[in-house]
Design an enzyme around this catalytic site. Structure first.
Site, PDB file in Angstrom:
ATOM      1  CB  CYS A  21      -0.978  -0.007   1.172  1.00  0.00           C
ATOM      2  SG  CYS A  21      -0.213  -0.280   2.796  1.00  0.00           S
ATOM      3  CG  HIS A  74      -4.391   0.407   4.792  1.00  0.00           C
ATOM      4  ND1 HIS A  74      -3.962  -0.378   3.750  1.00  0.00           N
ATOM      5  CD2 HIS A  74      -5.455   1.123   4.317  1.00  0.00           C
ATOM      6  CE1 HIS A  74      -4.724  -0.166   2.695  1.00  0.00           C
ATOM      7  NE2 HIS A  74      -5.639   0.749   3.010  1.00  0.00           N
ATOM      8  CG  ASP A  90      -8.051   2.275   1.128  1.00  0.00           C
ATOM      9  OD1 ASP A  90      -7.173   1.587   0.570  1.00  0.00           O
ATOM     10  OD2 ASP A  90      -8.616   1.935   2.183  1.00  0.00           O
TER      11      ASP A  90
END
Length: 204
Positions: A21, A74, A90
């Site tokens: 990520c 994250h 996201d």
């Protein structure tokens, strides 16, 4: 999302590698910088983690129904616009891309008040230009003890600076004295950024 509000390619056209990520967000920042589709000063990289490296997020594509995914960390991109509500980008969420911060907070982040303290979220917020200038990862955190990959790495070369090959831990850490940017509790983060968005003057 109105077409004129969109500053990124569609989700499917974004550079994406599962479980990387931080690099996916770096690539989003690179897109904004090269295409100049949004002022970099509006963009902030947000690392979500805690001391225990156990943070729940709902509405993740790798989740199952209403159960949250427990990540060690994250990373998302936040756009704080002067005359409109803040947006969250996201690539791992089931929610829209981008998604308003208020919706993302309500459905993906939810509240720390209903979960055990060991799972409370902290957030490190770094300006996009600072992140692009300083972030480096040799991807060693994704290798198993035998040297094999836990998850296949991106096909492009590792992101590094002239001074550093690996400083991911400095971004994941939620110790204010470490790394770059500012560290907030979830409540502090939402109070600051949802308040800023709701109090911004209306465009003429």
């Amino acid at each position: 999302m109105e077409r004129e509000d969109r500053i990124t390619p569609s989700r499917g056209d974004c550079v994406y590698t599962s479980c990387y990520c931080e690099e996916n967000v770096w690539k989003l920042c690179e897109f904004f910088r090269s295409e100049r589709t949004a002022p970099l000063q509006e963009l902030f990289v947000v690392f979500i983690s805690n001391e225990n490296r156990k943070v729940p997020l709902w509405k993740q594509r790798s989740g199952c129904g209403e159960q949250p995914v427990i990540w060690d960390y994250h990373v998302v991109l936040l756009q704080v616009r002067r005359h409109s509500s803040a947006l969250v980008y996201d690539l791992d969420t089931e929610l829209s891309f981008p998604c308003s911060l208020k919706v993302y907070a309500a459905q993906a982040l939810r509240s720390d008040r209903t979960i055990q303290p060991a799972y409370h979220r902290m957030l490190r917020v770094i300006s996009a230009d600072c992140f692009m200038l300083n972030f480096a990862s040799d991807r060693s955190h994704m290798k198993k003890s035998d040297g094999s990959w836990g998850m296949p790495p991106p096909l492009y070369p590792p992101i590094q600076t002239t001074e550093c090959q690996m400083n991911l831990e400095d971004f994941i850490s939620m110790k204010p004295a470490v790394g770059w940017g500012e560290v907030f509790s979830l409540d502090q983060f939402l109070l600051r950024h949802t308040w800023e968005s709701s109090s911004a003057p209306a465009s003429s």
